[in-house]
Design a protein around this motif. Structure first.
Motif, PDB file in Angstrom:
ATOM      1  N   GLY A 564       0.832  -1.208   0.000  1.00 29.73           N
ATOM      2  CA  GLY A 564       0.000   0.000   0.000  1.00 29.73           C
ATOM      3  C   GLY A 564       0.863   1.254   0.000  1.00 29.73           C
ATOM      4  O   GLY A 564       2.092   1.185   0.012  1.00 29.73           O
ATOM      5  N   ALA A 565       0.192   2.400  -0.049  1.00 29.66           N
ATOM      6  CA  ALA A 565       0.901   3.680  -0.001  1.00 29.66           C
ATOM      7  C   ALA A 565       1.519   3.824   1.375  1.00 29.66           C
ATOM      8  O   ALA A 565       0.995   3.220   2.336  1.00 29.66           O
ATOM      9  N   PRO A 566       2.589   4.540   1.581  1.00 29.75           N
ATOM     10  CA  PRO A 566       3.310   5.367   0.585  1.00 29.75           C
ATOM     11  C   PRO A 566       4.435   4.619  -0.128  1.00 29.75           C
ATOM     12  O   PRO A 566       5.300   5.245  -0.739  1.00 29.75           O
ATOM     13  N   TYR A 567       4.376   3.270   0.007  1.00 25.35           N
ATOM     14  CA  TYR A 567       5.462   2.508  -0.630  1.00 25.35           C
ATOM     15  C   TYR A 567       5.308   2.540  -2.135  1.00 25.35           C
ATOM     16  O   TYR A 567       4.216   2.776  -2.650  1.00 25.35           O
ATOM     17  N   GLY A 568       6.425   2.301  -2.825  1.00 19.75           N
ATOM     18  CA  GLY A 568       6.363   2.325  -4.289  1.00 19.75           C
ATOM     19  C   GLY A 568       7.518   3.143  -4.866  1.00 19.75           C
ATOM     20  O   GLY A 568       8.548   3.348  -4.211  1.00 19.75           O
ATOM     21  N   LEU A 569       7.301   3.533  -6.124  1.00 22.75           N
ATOM     22  CA  LEU A 569       8.387   4.179  -6.868  1.00 22.75           C
ATOM     23  C   LEU A 569       8.232   5.687  -6.863  1.00 22.75           C
ATOM     24  O   LEU A 569       7.110   6.201  -6.867  1.00 22.75           O
ATOM     25  N   THR A 570       9.351   6.373  -6.851  1.00 23.70           N
ATOM     26  CA  THR A 570       9.347   7.818  -7.124  1.00 23.70           C
ATOM     27  C   THR A 570      10.477   8.130  -8.116  1.00 23.70           C
ATOM     28  O   THR A 570      11.556   7.545  -8.043  1.00 23.70           O
ATOM     29  N   PHE A 571      10.158   8.965  -9.062  1.00 21.58           N
ATOM     30  CA  PHE A 571      11.161   9.361 -10.094  1.00 21.58           C
ATOM     31  C   PHE A 571      11.658  10.757  -9.806  1.00 21.58           C
ATOM     32  O   PHE A 571      10.874  11.641  -9.450  1.00 21.58           O
ATOM     33  N   SER A 572      12.898  10.936  -9.965  1.00 20.90           N
ATOM     34  CA  SER A 572      13.422  12.312  -9.864  1.00 20.90           C
ATOM     35  C   SER A 572      14.640  12.459 -10.805  1.00 20.90           C
ATOM     36  O   SER A 572      15.325  11.473 -11.068  1.00 20.90           O
ATOM     37  N   PRO A 573      14.829  13.624 -11.306  1.00 19.17           N
ATOM     38  CA  PRO A 573      15.994  13.831 -12.206  1.00 19.17           C
ATOM     39  C   PRO A 573      17.308  13.809 -11.407  1.00 19.17           C
ATOM     40  O   PRO A 573      17.333  14.166 -10.231  1.00 19.17           O
ATOM     41  N   ARG A 574      18.359  13.357 -12.060  1.00 18.07           N
ATOM     42  CA  ARG A 574      19.695  13.316 -11.408  1.00 18.07           C
ATOM     43  C   ARG A 574      20.462  14.572 -11.788  1.00 18.07           C
ATOM     44  O   ARG A 574      20.362  15.044 -12.921  1.00 18.07           O
ATOM     45  N   ASP A 575      21.103  15.091 -10.775  1.00 19.39           N
ATOM     46  CA  ASP A 575      21.945  16.266 -11.082  1.00 19.39           C
ATOM     47  C   ASP A 575      22.979  15.881 -12.121  1.00 19.39           C
ATOM     48  O   ASP A 575      23.620  14.836 -12.027  1.00 19.39           O
ATOM     49  N   GLY A 576      23.047  16.648 -13.151  1.00 17.50           N
ATOM     50  CA  GLY A 576      24.004  16.356 -14.204  1.00 17.50           C
ATOM     51  C   GLY A 576      23.481  15.361 -15.190  1.00 17.50           C
ATOM     52  O   GLY A 576      24.243  14.723 -15.913  1.00 17.50           O
ATOM     53  N   GLY A 577      22.189  15.195 -15.245  1.00 18.83           N
ATOM     54  CA  GLY A 577      21.564  14.310 -16.258  1.00 18.83           C
ATOM     55  C   GLY A 577      21.249  12.941 -15.717  1.00 18.83           C
ATOM     56  O   GLY A 577      21.934  12.445 -14.842  1.00 18.83           O
ATOM     57  N   GLY A 578      20.237  12.392 -16.314  1.00 16.99           N
ATOM     58  CA  GLY A 578      19.839  11.055 -15.884  1.00 16.99           C
ATOM     59  C   GLY A 578      18.664  11.087 -14.915  1.00 16.99           C
ATOM     60  O   GLY A 578      18.058  12.121 -14.679  1.00 16.99           O
ATOM     61  N   THR A 579      18.345   9.862 -14.455  1.00 13.18           N
ATOM     62  CA  THR A 579      17.137   9.719 -13.632  1.00 13.18           C
ATOM     63  C   THR A 579      17.461   8.918 -12.388  1.00 13.18           C
ATOM     64  O   THR A 579      18.291   8.005 -12.434  1.00 13.18           O
ATOM     65  N   ILE A 580      16.814   9.307 -11.303  1.00 10.65           N
ATOM     66  CA  ILE A 580      16.902   8.496 -10.081  1.00 10.65           C
ATOM     67  C   ILE A 580      15.515   7.910  -9.822  1.00 10.65           C
ATOM     68  O   ILE A 580      14.522   8.623  -9.743  1.00 10.65           O
ATOM     69  N   VAL A 581      15.473   6.583  -9.758  1.00 13.77           N
ATOM     70  CA  VAL A 581      14.225   5.919  -9.366  1.00 13.77           C
ATOM     71  C   VAL A 581      14.408   5.368  -7.959  1.00 13.77           C
ATOM     72  O   VAL A 581      15.281   4.563  -7.713  1.00 13.77           O
ATOM     73  N   ARG A 582      13.517   5.874  -7.066  1.00 17.46           N
ATOM     74  CA  ARG A 582      13.637   5.390  -5.685  1.00 17.46           C
ATOM     75  C   ARG A 582      12.512   4.388  -5.403  1.00 17.46           C
ATOM     76  O   ARG A 582      11.352   4.598  -5.746  1.00 17.46           O
ATOM     77  N   ILE A 583      12.957   3.305  -4.779  1.00 19.80           N
ATOM     78  CA  ILE A 583      11.952   2.295  -4.409  1.00 19.80           C
ATOM     79  C   ILE A 583      11.857   2.291  -2.883  1.00 19.80           C
ATOM     80  O   ILE A 583      12.809   1.950  -2.200  1.00 19.80           O
ATOM     81  N   GLN A 584      10.670   2.680  -2.431  1.00 14.50           N
ATOM     82  CA  GLN A 584      10.485   2.710  -0.968  1.00 14.50           C
ATOM     83  C   GLN A 584       9.762   1.424  -0.562  1.00 14.50           C
ATOM     84  O   GLN A 584       8.707   1.061  -1.097  1.00 14.50           O
ATOM     85  N   LEU A 585      10.393   0.691   0.377  1.00 19.38           N
ATOM     86  CA  LEU A 585       9.827  -0.598   0.781  1.00 19.38           C
ATOM     87  C   LEU A 585       9.829  -0.699   2.297  1.00 19.38           C
ATOM     88  O   LEU A 585      10.654  -0.079   2.952  1.00 19.38           O
ATOM     89  N   PRO A 586       8.897  -1.489   2.827  1.00 22.06           N
ATOM     90  CA  PRO A 586       8.932  -1.688   4.274  1.00 22.06           C
ATOM     91  C   PRO A 586      10.043  -2.644   4.661  1.00 22.06           C
ATOM     92  O   PRO A 586      10.523  -3.401   3.809  1.00 22.06           O
ATOM     93  N   SER A 587      10.354  -2.585   5.911  1.00 29.84           N
ATOM     94  CA  SER A 587      11.429  -3.435   6.394  1.00 29.84           C
ATOM     95  C   SER A 587      10.811  -4.719   6.923  1.00 29.84           C
ATOM     96  O   SER A 587      10.153  -4.738   7.958  1.00 29.84           O
ATOM     97  N   ILE A 588      11.001  -5.791   6.163  1.00 27.88           N
ATOM     98  CA  ILE A 588      10.416  -7.076   6.575  1.00 27.88           C
ATOM     99  C   ILE A 588      11.543  -8.058   6.733  1.00 27.88           C
ATOM    100  O   ILE A 588      12.296  -8.313   5.803  1.00 27.88           O
ATOM    101  N   THR A 589      11.560  -8.631   7.956  1.00 31.52           N
ATOM    102  CA  THR A 589      12.614  -9.625   8.170  1.00 31.52           C
ATOM    103  C   THR A 589      12.095 -10.995   7.805  1.00 31.52           C
ATOM    104  O   THR A 589      10.866 -11.217   7.715  1.00 31.52           O
ATOM    105  N   GLY A 590      13.006 -11.896   7.578  1.00 29.47           N
ATOM    106  CA  GLY A 590      12.611 -13.276   7.279  1.00 29.47           C
ATOM    107  C   GLY A 590      11.813 -13.892   8.395  1.00 29.47           C
ATOM    108  O   GLY A 590      10.851 -14.617   8.160  1.00 29.47           O
TER     109      GLY A 590
END
Lengths: 604, 329
Positions: A564-590
Motif C-alpha cells: 500500500g501507499a506510501p510505498y512504491g516508486l518515485t522518479f526524480s531527475p539526477r543532477d548532471g543528467g539522468g534519472t533516479i528511481v527510488r523504491i520505498q519498501l517496508p522493512s520485513i525480516t525473514g
C-alpha cells in the motif's frame, strides 16, 4: 423447522391460556359458590322474615279475639243472664243490653264475624239480633262448643272452618271459644264464641308470594289445614304436603326432594295458636338465579379466556416470530447467502440478538470480501511478476551475444555471460515465493547487468552499493530488473558515450530505500509523472520503448499491492543528467515473514 | 401464521357461541324467554257461576306451578255458543302453543278444533266433551262414575222393594246420558219395575218440582229420588220439603248450590255428588302443559267426584268442596 418454532409459540400460548383458564375457573367457581350460598341464605332469611311477619299478624288477630273474649267475660251481666237468676221483661232487657254490648264490641273491628254466647239448651245471645240458630244442628254437637268444654277456662282456637250455627248462613271463620266462668255449679254449660272472618287471614297469607312457584300454608297443631292454596289437590291426593314433617320437626327449615325439584320449607310458629306458618320455596327458583349467575360467570370467563388466548397467541407470535426470522436468515447464511440481513425490528433481546447477528454477518462479509480481493491482487501480482521475468526475447539476445563472443573467441566474456545467465535463470526459477531477500534480488540484478554489460560493452557500466543491514530483509522479487531495463533502454542506450547504472540500497526510518540511478538522457517532468499513471497497452516484449514502461509500472503496482501507499516508486531527475528511481519498501525480516505464514496456515 | 391466529380466534368465538346456546338449551324454562303461549277458551267468563270461578282458581294455581300465564277468554254467558266459536277462531289465528277448551257445544266446535290441531296447536278439552278424538286429552268428571256413586247411595238408602225415581235434566245431553248410565248401572240389582224414569226437568227447577208431584200422585209410595243435576235436585228437594215427605223420600242429588247445602243440612237431601272444579282447572292446565312439552297424556282424565252426606258436610275436606269460596260477613 416450522414444527420446532411452532412449539415455542404453542408452549407460550398453552401456558398463558392454561394460566388464565385455571384462574378464571377458580375465580368463577369461588364467586359462584359464594353467590349461591349468599342467594340461598338471603332468600331463606327473606322467607323467614315474611313468615314471622305473617305469624305476628295472625297472632295479633288471635290476640284481638282473646281480648274480646276477656272483655265479654268480664261483663257481669253475662253471668247474671246465663245463671238464670232473672226472669220476664227484666231478663229480656238484660239480654238486649248484652246483645247491644256485643254488637258494640264487634263493630270496633270489621273482621269479627260473630260474637255469641250459647248455652247447651240452645239459649244464645249474639251481636246479630236477627240471627236464628240453625235448627238442623244442636249447639252441643258443634266443634267450638265441644272444644271449649274440653278445655275449661282456656280459649280454644279452631282451624279455619265453615260456621253453620246460624240458619242459612255459612261463613269461613276461625273460632275462638271459651266456657263462661263464674256461673253457679249446677247451671248449664255456657260457651262464648268469637268468630274471626277467615278471609282476613286467607287474604293475608294469599298475598304473600314466594317466588313465582313458592307458596305459604298454615296448619294447626293437629295437622288440619288452616290455609293451603292447593287444599283441594291435597285432599284428592293429586298433591302431597309434608304436614307431618312440619309438625314433627323442631327446626326452622328443612328441604324435601320432590318430583318437580327440591322444596325448602321454612317454618314459623304462632305463639297464640300453636299453628305452623310454613313458607315453601322451590330451590329451582333459587337455582334460577344461580343458573343465571352461572351463565354470566361462564360467559365472562369464556370471554376472558378468549381474550387470553388471542393475546397469548399474539404475544407468543411476537416473541417467536423474530426468532423464527432470525433462524430463517441463519439458514440462508448457512447456505452461503451472506448478503442477507435479518429484518427483525423487535426492540427486545431478540432484536439486540438480531442486530448483533447482522453486525457479525457484515463483518464476515467484509472479511470475505477482503479475502477475495487479496486473493485477486495476489494472483494479479504474481502474474505481473511473471511478466517481469526473463523473456524469450532477452534470452535470445543473450544467447546471440554469447555465440557472437564465442566466435570471437572472447572466452572470458562467454564464461562471464553464461555464468551470469545461469545465475539469473536459477534465481528466476527459484521457489515460488514472492518475497525474497535483498541479497538474492541484488544477485539477480547483478547477473542481469553483467549480461547487459557484455552486450553493451563499453557503453554500459554499473555499480551496486547496498548496505550490509538490508541484505537479509525481504522484498518482492524482480523489482529492480524492470527499472534497470528502463534505465538502459531509455537513459543510457540513447547517449553517445554510454552510461552508468548505479544500484543503491540502504535502511531508512521508513524501511528500505533502493535506488536505481542512471546518468542517461533523463526524462521530462511530465514523462516521469505519466510513467506511473498512464494506461498503456500490454507489454510488447523485445520492442523496448514503451514495453519497459509497462514493466516499471508493474513494479510500482506490485509494491502498492503488497504494502500500500506510501510505498512504491518515485522518479526524480539526477543532477548532471539522468534519472533516479527510488523504491520505498517496508522493512520485513525473514522471521516476521515466517510468523505471518504460520499464522495464515493456522487460520486456514 | 396469521391464518393460525384467525383459526384460534374463530375457534374461541365458536366455543363461546356454542356455550351460550348450550346453557340456553339447558334452562329454557328458567330463562323465561321461551314461555309457552296458552289460551283457555271458557264456556262462560261471567262471575255468576261459582263452579267456573273455582275452575279458574285451579287454572291459576296450575299456571303458577307450571310457569305459564294463560289468557282466559270466552263469552260471558254459556248459551252464547256462536260467540264462543268466534272467540275460538280468533284464538286459533293467534297460533298459540296450546288451547284449553271448554266446549259449549258437542259438535259445532269440532271443525275449528281440527283446524287448530292442523296448525300444530295442542288442544285439551275440559269439562265438556267434544265429538272428536283430535284433542290430546279430555279432562272432566267421569259422569258415569259419578252416576254410579249416586246410584249406589240411593240403593243403600232405599230398601230393595221400594220405588226409586230418576230425574235427569235434558234428554240426550252428554252429562245426562252418562249419569243416567251410571245410576242404572248401580241399580242393576234393583227390580227394574221399581226404577222410575228417567224424567227430564229440562234444567228447570219449577219443572222439577212438578215432576216430583206428578210422580207422587202416581206412585205415592215413592221412597227414593236420584236427581242428576243442580236444578233437578233443587226442584225435587223443594217438592219434598213442601210436601213434608223428607222422612219418606230419600233424595240423592248432584252439585252444591247454597240451597242444596241447606237441604242437605236439614235432611231433605240425603247426599250430594259433588265435582272437583278446582282440580279440574288444575289438571286441565297440567295436562295441556305436559302434552305441549312432549309427555304422553291419557286421552281421558277423570278429576273425580265426591259423595257428601249430612254428617260429613263439615269435614275438613268436604267443607272446602261445598263452600269453595272463602266468604266473610
Amino acid at each position: 423447522m416450522q414444527r420446532r418454532s411452532t412449539r415455542i409459540q404453542t408452549t407460550i400460548t398453552l401456558a398463558f391460556a392454561a394460566l388464565v383458564i385455571i384462574t378464571a375457573v377458580v375465580l368463577a367457581g369461588l364467586s359462584l359458590s359464594f353467590t349461591h350460598d349468599a342467594v340461598e341464605s338471603t332468600s331463606i332469611d327473606y322467607t323467614g322474615q315474611l313468615i314471622s311477619q305473617v305469624t305476628t299478624n295472625i297472632d295479633s288477630y288471635i290476640r284481638h279475639m282473646t281480648n274480646i273474649a276477656s272483655v265479654v267475660l268480664a261483663n257481669g251481666q253475662v253471668q247474671e243472664y246465663f245463671a238464670g237468676r232473672t226472669t220476664g221483661t227484666e231478663r229480656e232487657d238484660l239480654g238486649r243490653s248484652i246483645e247491644s254490648f256485643l254488637n258494640a264490641i264487634a263493630r270496633t273491628r270489621n273482621d269479627i264475624s260473630l260474637i255469641l254466647i250459647g248455652r247447651e239448651d240452645g239459649v244464645a245471645l249474639s251481636n246479630r239480633p236477627d240471627l236464628n240458630l240453625n235448627p238442623a244442628v244442636s249447639i252441643t254437637d258443634l266443634p267450638f262448643f265441644v272444644d271449649a268444654i274440653n278445655s275449661p277456662g282456656e280459649a280454644a282456637i279452631s282451624s279455619s272452618h265453615v260456621q253453620n250455627i246460624a240458619a242459612g248462613d255459612y261463613r269461613w271463620v276461625i273460632s275462638l271459644s271459651r266456657t263462661v266462668d263464674g256461673l253457679p255449679a249446677d247451671s248449664r254449660r255456657t260457651v262464648l264464641l268469637v268468630d274471626l272472618t277467615f278471609s282476613v287471614i286467607n287474604d293475608l297469607v294469599n298475598s304473600i308470594s314466594l317466588g313465582s312457584r313458592g307458596y305459604l300454608f298454615v296448619v294447626d297443631e293437629t295437622g288440619s289445614i288452616v290455609y293451603h292454596p292447593r287444599q283441594e289437590l291435597i285432599y284428592s291426593g293429586i298433591e302431597t304436603e309434608f304436614i307431618d314433617r312440619v309438625l314433627a320437626t323442631d327446626d326452622d327449615s328443612f328441604a324435601v326432594e320432590g318430583e318437580r325439584g327440591t322444596r325448602v320449607y321454612t317454618i314459623g310458629r304462632s305463639e297464640q295458636t300453636d299453628w305452623r306458618i310454613v313458607g315453601v320455596n322451590y330451590s329451582s327458583e333459587l337455582v334460577q338465579n344461580r343458573t343465571l349467575t352461572q351463565r354470566y360467570y361462564t360467559i365472562s370467563s369464556l370471554i376472558l379466556v378468549l381474550f387470553a388466548i388471542v393475546i397469548s397467541v399474539l404475544i407468543s407470535h411476537r416473541v417467536s416470530q423474530p426468532i423464527l426470522r432470525l433462524r430463517e436468515s441463519m439458514k440462508q447464511v448457512e447456505r452461503g447467502e451472506f448478503d442477507r440481513t435479518v429484518a427483525v425490528s423487535a426492540s427486545n433481546e431478540v432484536g439486540a440478538l438480531a442486530h448483533d447477528y447482522n453486525i457479525m454477518i457484515a463483518k464476515i462479509r467484509e472479511l470475505m470480501r477482503r479475502n477475495e480481493e487479496e486473493h485477486a491482487l495476489k494472483r494479479k501480482s504474481e502474474l505481473l511478476a511473471l511478466q517481469n521475468q526473463i523473456t524469450p526475447h532477452f534470452l535470445y539476445n543473450t544467447l546471440d551475444s554469447i555465440i557472437w563472443m564465442a566466435e570471437g573467441k572472447q572466452y572470458q566474456n562467454v564464461v562471464t555471460t553464461v555464468s551470469a545467465l545461469a545465475r539469473l535463470l536459477r534465481l528466476s526459477i527459484s521457489k515460488g515465493d514472492e518475497l525474497i531477500s535483498v541479497h538474492d534480488e541484488i544477485e539477480h540484478i547483478k547477473s542481469y547487468l553483467t549480461i547487459q554489460k557484455v552486450r553493451y560493452r563499453d557503453r554500459l557500466d554499473f555499480s551496486i552499493d547496498v548496505s550490509e543491514g538490508v541484505l537479509r530483509l525481504r522484498i518482492p522479487k524482480v523489482i529492480l530488473q524492470p527499472l534497470v531495463e528502463n534505465a538502459i533502454y531509455h537513459g543510457i542506450k540513447n547517449t553517445d558515450h554510454g552510461g552508468r547504472v548505479t544500484i543503491h540500497g540502504e535502511a531508512t526510518e521508513a524501511g528500505i530505500l533502493l535506488s536505481v540511478i542512471d546518468d542517461g538522457v533523463g526524462m521530462e517532468a511530465d514523462q516521469m509523472q505519466r510513467i506511473l499513471t498512464d494506461e498503456m497497452n500490454e507489454r510488447q516484449p523485445g520492442r523496448g520503448g514503451q514495453g519497459t514502461r509497462v514493466g516499471v509500472r508493474n513494479v510500482h503496482e506490485r509494491i502498492r499491492l503488497y504494502f500500500g501507499a506510501p510505498y512504491g516508486l518515485t522518479f526524480s531527475p539526477r543532477d548532471g543528467g539522468g534519472t533516479i528511481v527510488r523504491i520505498q519498501l517496508p522493512s520485513i525480516t525473514g522471521e516476521a515473514l515466517e510468523a505471518v505464514r504460520e499464522a495464515e496456515e493456522i487460520a486456514l | 401464521m396469521r391464518g393460525r391466529v384467525l383459526l384460534i380466534v374463530g375457534a374461541s368465538v365458536v366455543i363461546v357461541v356454542v356455550a351460550l346456546f348450550v346453557s340456553d338449551a339447558l334452562n329454557p324454562m328458567l330463562s323465561g324467554d321461551r314461555e309457552e303461549e296458552i289460551y283457555v277458551v271458557m264456556k262462560t267468563t261471567g262471575p255468576h257461576m261459582e263452579f267456573w270461578q273455582i275452575v279458574r282458581a285451579g287454572i291459576q294455581e296450575a299456571s303458577q306451578e307450571f310457569g305459564v300465564s294463560p289468557e282466559v277468554v270466552g263469552p260471558e254467558f254459556e248459551k252464547d255458543i256462536d260467540l264462543q266459536i268466534e272467540i275460538f277462531e280468533e284464538v286459533i289465528d293467534q297460533e298459540p302453543d296450546g288451547i284449553l277448551l271448554v266446549a259449549s257445544d258437542f259438535t259445532r266446535l269440532v271443525p275449528l278444533t281440527e283446524e287448530a290441531t292442523r296448525r300444530g296447536i295442542t288442544v285439551v278439552t275440559l269439562d265438556s266433551a267434544l265429538d272428536s278424538d283430535v284433542p290430546q286429552s279430555f279432562v272432566a268428571t267421569d259422569n258415569v262414575a259419578a252416576g254410579v256413586t249416586a246410584g249406589e247411595e240411593i240403593a243403600r238408602l232405599v230398601p230393595a222393594d221400594r220405588k226409586i225415581a230418576i230425574i235427569s235434566h235434558i234428554r240426550g245431553v252428554a252429562t245426562a246420558i252418562s249419569r243416567e248410565t251410571g245410576v242404572m248401572q248401580a241399580l242393576s240389582e234393583h227390580n227394574p219395575e221399581l226404577v222410575l224414569g228417567p224424567f227430564y226437568s229440562q234444567n228447570d227447577t219449577q219443572l222439577g218440582v212438578q215432576i216430583v208431584e206428578n210422580i207422587l200422585s202416581e206412585h205415592p209410595d215413592l221412597a227414593g229420588i236420584v236427581a242428576l243435576n243442580e236444578n233437578s235436585t233443587v226442584g225435587a228437594g223443594r217438592a219434598i220439603q213442601a210436601l213434608g215427605l223428607k222422612d219418606q223420600i230419600s233424595l240423592v242429588g248432584f252439585d252444591n248450590s247454597r240451597e242444596e247445602i241447606e237441604m242437605l243440612e236439614n235432611g231433605v237431601v240425603r247426599a250430594l255428588v259433588v265435582q272437583r272444579p278446582f282440580n279440574m282447572g288444575y289438571v286441565g292446565i297440567e295436562t295441556l302443559v305436559r302434552s305441549m312439552r312432549g309427555t304422553d297424556v291419557d286421552p281421558f282424565i277423570n278429576t273425580g267426584s265426591v259423595l257428601v252426606r249430612k254428617e260429613d258436610m263439615f269435614t275438613e275436606e268436604n267443607q272446602k268442596l261445598l263452600f269453595p269460596i272463602i266468604r266473610g260477613n
